[in-house]
Write a protein that holds these residues in place. Structure first.
Motif, PDB file in Angstrom:
ATOM      1  N   LYS A  69     -12.354  -0.855   5.587  1.00  0.00           N
ATOM      2  CA  LYS A  69     -11.881  -1.746   6.656  1.00  0.00           C
ATOM      3  C   LYS A  69     -12.772  -1.666   7.890  1.00  0.00           C
ATOM      4  O   LYS A  69     -13.048  -2.677   8.538  1.00  0.00           O
ATOM      5  CB  LYS A  69     -10.437  -1.393   7.035  1.00  0.00           C
ATOM      6  CG  LYS A  69      -9.426  -1.754   5.974  1.00  0.00           C
ATOM      7  CD  LYS A  69      -8.028  -1.265   6.362  1.00  0.00           C
ATOM      8  CE  LYS A  69      -7.035  -1.480   5.254  1.00  0.00           C
ATOM      9  NZ  LYS A  69      -5.706  -0.935   5.579  1.00  0.00           N
ATOM     10  N   PHE A  98      -7.761  -7.590   2.770  1.00  0.00           N
ATOM     11  CA  PHE A  98      -7.103  -6.544   1.984  1.00  0.00           C
ATOM     12  C   PHE A  98      -5.917  -7.153   1.278  1.00  0.00           C
ATOM     13  O   PHE A  98      -5.183  -7.957   1.855  1.00  0.00           O
ATOM     14  CB  PHE A  98      -6.638  -5.400   2.884  1.00  0.00           C
ATOM     15  CG  PHE A  98      -5.857  -4.358   2.148  1.00  0.00           C
ATOM     16  CD1 PHE A  98      -6.513  -3.366   1.449  1.00  0.00           C
ATOM     17  CD2 PHE A  98      -4.467  -4.388   2.124  1.00  0.00           C
ATOM     18  CE1 PHE A  98      -5.798  -2.406   0.731  1.00  0.00           C
ATOM     19  CE2 PHE A  98      -3.751  -3.435   1.416  1.00  0.00           C
ATOM     20  CZ  PHE A  98      -4.419  -2.448   0.725  1.00  0.00           C
ATOM     21  N   PHE A 127     -10.150  -5.320  -2.030  1.00  0.00           N
ATOM     22  CA  PHE A 127     -10.727  -6.097  -0.942  1.00  0.00           C
ATOM     23  C   PHE A 127     -11.389  -7.340  -1.508  1.00  0.00           C
ATOM     24  O   PHE A 127     -11.997  -7.299  -2.584  1.00  0.00           O
ATOM     25  CB  PHE A 127     -11.746  -5.250  -0.168  1.00  0.00           C
ATOM     26  CG  PHE A 127     -11.095  -4.141   0.597  1.00  0.00           C
ATOM     27  CD1 PHE A 127     -10.673  -4.331   1.906  1.00  0.00           C
ATOM     28  CD2 PHE A 127     -10.873  -2.909   0.009  1.00  0.00           C
ATOM     29  CE1 PHE A 127     -10.042  -3.314   2.612  1.00  0.00           C
ATOM     30  CE2 PHE A 127     -10.257  -1.877   0.699  1.00  0.00           C
ATOM     31  CZ  PHE A 127      -9.838  -2.082   2.003  1.00  0.00           C
ATOM     32  N   LEU A 173     -10.058   3.715   2.090  1.00  0.00           N
ATOM     33  CA  LEU A 173      -9.625   2.364   2.453  1.00  0.00           C
ATOM     34  C   LEU A 173      -9.934   2.068   3.913  1.00  0.00           C
ATOM     35  O   LEU A 173     -10.394   0.967   4.253  1.00  0.00           O
ATOM     36  CB  LEU A 173      -8.130   2.200   2.166  1.00  0.00           C
ATOM     37  CG  LEU A 173      -7.715   2.326   0.707  1.00  0.00           C
ATOM     38  CD1 LEU A 173      -6.195   2.276   0.585  1.00  0.00           C
ATOM     39  CD2 LEU A 173      -8.365   1.284  -0.169  1.00  0.00           C
ATOM     40  N   ASP A 174      -9.719   3.057   4.792  1.00  0.00           N
ATOM     41  CA  ASP A 174     -10.039   2.871   6.213  1.00  0.00           C
ATOM     42  C   ASP A 174     -11.539   2.692   6.418  1.00  0.00           C
ATOM     43  O   ASP A 174     -11.968   1.899   7.252  1.00  0.00           O
ATOM     44  CB  ASP A 174      -9.527   4.053   7.051  1.00  0.00           C
ATOM     45  CG  ASP A 174      -8.019   4.031   7.238  1.00  0.00           C
ATOM     46  OD1 ASP A 174      -7.379   2.998   6.952  1.00  0.00           O
ATOM     47  OD2 ASP A 174      -7.477   5.072   7.681  1.00  0.00           O
ATOM     48  N   GLN A 183      -2.874  -2.350  -7.325  1.00  0.00           N
ATOM     49  CA  GLN A 183      -3.960  -1.554  -6.755  1.00  0.00           C
ATOM     50  C   GLN A 183      -4.435  -2.176  -5.446  1.00  0.00           C
ATOM     51  O   GLN A 183      -4.477  -3.398  -5.328  1.00  0.00           O
ATOM     52  CB  GLN A 183      -5.150  -1.517  -7.709  1.00  0.00           C
ATOM     53  CG  GLN A 183      -4.867  -0.933  -9.054  1.00  0.00           C
ATOM     54  CD  GLN A 183      -6.079  -1.066  -9.954  1.00  0.00           C
ATOM     55  OE1 GLN A 183      -7.133  -0.564  -9.630  1.00  0.00           O
ATOM     56  NE2 GLN A 183      -5.927  -1.763 -11.070  1.00  0.00           N
ATOM     57  N   PRO A 184      -4.865  -1.335  -4.506  1.00  0.00           N
ATOM     58  CA  PRO A 184      -5.471  -1.886  -3.296  1.00  0.00           C
ATOM     59  C   PRO A 184      -6.851  -2.446  -3.606  1.00  0.00           C
ATOM     60  O   PRO A 184      -7.607  -1.846  -4.380  1.00  0.00           O
ATOM     61  CB  PRO A 184      -5.554  -0.675  -2.355  1.00  0.00           C
ATOM     62  CG  PRO A 184      -5.494   0.529  -3.232  1.00  0.00           C
ATOM     63  CD  PRO A 184      -4.775   0.125  -4.479  1.00  0.00           C
ATOM     64  N   MET A 197      -7.560   8.791  -0.289  1.00  0.00           N
ATOM     65  CA  MET A 197      -7.457   7.360  -0.578  1.00  0.00           C
ATOM     66  C   MET A 197      -7.385   6.568   0.722  1.00  0.00           C
ATOM     67  O   MET A 197      -8.088   5.564   0.889  1.00  0.00           O
ATOM     68  CB  MET A 197      -6.227   7.077  -1.458  1.00  0.00           C
ATOM     69  CG  MET A 197      -6.047   5.612  -1.821  1.00  0.00           C
ATOM     70  SD  MET A 197      -7.353   4.900  -2.855  1.00  0.00           S
ATOM     71  CE  MET A 197      -6.967   5.653  -4.438  1.00  0.00           C
ATOM     72  N   PHE A 209      -9.411  -0.139  -6.006  1.00  0.00           N
ATOM     73  CA  PHE A 209      -9.295   1.312  -6.133  1.00  0.00           C
ATOM     74  C   PHE A 209      -8.045   1.664  -6.920  1.00  0.00           C
ATOM     75  O   PHE A 209      -7.022   1.005  -6.807  1.00  0.00           O
ATOM     76  CB  PHE A 209      -9.228   1.966  -4.748  1.00  0.00           C
ATOM     77  CG  PHE A 209     -10.445   1.696  -3.918  1.00  0.00           C
ATOM     78  CD1 PHE A 209     -11.565   2.506  -4.030  1.00  0.00           C
ATOM     79  CD2 PHE A 209     -10.486   0.611  -3.054  1.00  0.00           C
ATOM     80  CE1 PHE A 209     -12.701   2.243  -3.284  1.00  0.00           C
ATOM     81  CE2 PHE A 209     -11.622   0.342  -2.307  1.00  0.00           C
ATOM     82  CZ  PHE A 209     -12.739   1.161  -2.416  1.00  0.00           C
ATOM     83  N   LEU A 249       0.836  -1.194   0.000  1.00  0.00           N
ATOM     84  CA  LEU A 249       0.000   0.000   0.000  1.00  0.00           C
ATOM     85  C   LEU A 249       0.875   1.249   0.000  1.00  0.00           C
ATOM     86  O   LEU A 249       0.574   2.217  -0.699  1.00  0.00           O
ATOM     87  CB  LEU A 249      -0.934  -0.004   1.214  1.00  0.00           C
ATOM     88  CG  LEU A 249      -1.846   1.211   1.343  1.00  0.00           C
ATOM     89  CD1 LEU A 249      -2.731   1.378   0.113  1.00  0.00           C
ATOM     90  CD2 LEU A 249      -2.683   1.099   2.608  1.00  0.00           C
TER      91      LEU A 249
END
Length: 141
Positions: free
Chosen positions: A44, A52, A61, A40-41, A58-59, A36, A71, A20
């Motif tokens: 989560k 994750f 889930f 993401l948080d 790319q990040p 961003m 994303f 990340l």
């Protein structure tokens, strides 16, 4: 404290981002990096059962190994990456709300508030629709 960074824009076809932090380093503007991280948080916090991972630089889930959402970032927007079936399912709703989209992405302009409602709708639909799916992508119809 967030500091502006020199752009580490990379050609993703040549360099693979594994963490990340490496991904965030490609976003030079502090406010965009912070946005961003906030998104993401939020995922989560609201979907703690999801895994994750970094995939295709790319990040993203996953739920029990199957893709839920990803994303990416560009100069003008953050993309919500979804499978085409999800975007298609919400196409009429997005049109009514004036939300633009591609076949598998929905750009969220940096200059506007992030649409957490739409993201939640995408994720809830994807999680329910892929219950019991053991492949990363949706099986083709």
């Amino acid at each position: 404290m967030c500091a502006e960074r020199e752009s580490k824009t990379v050609r993703l076809s040549i360099v693979t981002l594994h963490t990340l932090e490496e991904f965030l380093d490609t976003i030079p503007e502090c406010s965009k990096r912070e946005r961003m991280v906030e998104v993401l948080d939020w995922v989560k916090e609201n979907y703690p059962h999801l895994g994750f991972r970094m995939g295709w630089s790319q990040p993203m889930f996953t739920n029990e190994g199957t893709f839920i959402v990803g994303f990416s970032a560009s100069q003008k927007h953050m993309n919500i990456g979804a499978e085409g079936a999800v975007v298609e399912h919400f196409e009429a709703s997005m049109k009514e709300r004036g939300i633009k989209h591609g076949k598998m992405t929905v750009p969220m302009p940096w200059s506007k508030p992030f649409n957490y409602e739409l993201l939640g709708e995408f994720m809830d639909y994807q999680i329910a629709a892929k219950e019991g799916v053991k492949t990363f992508w949706r099986p083709s119809s």
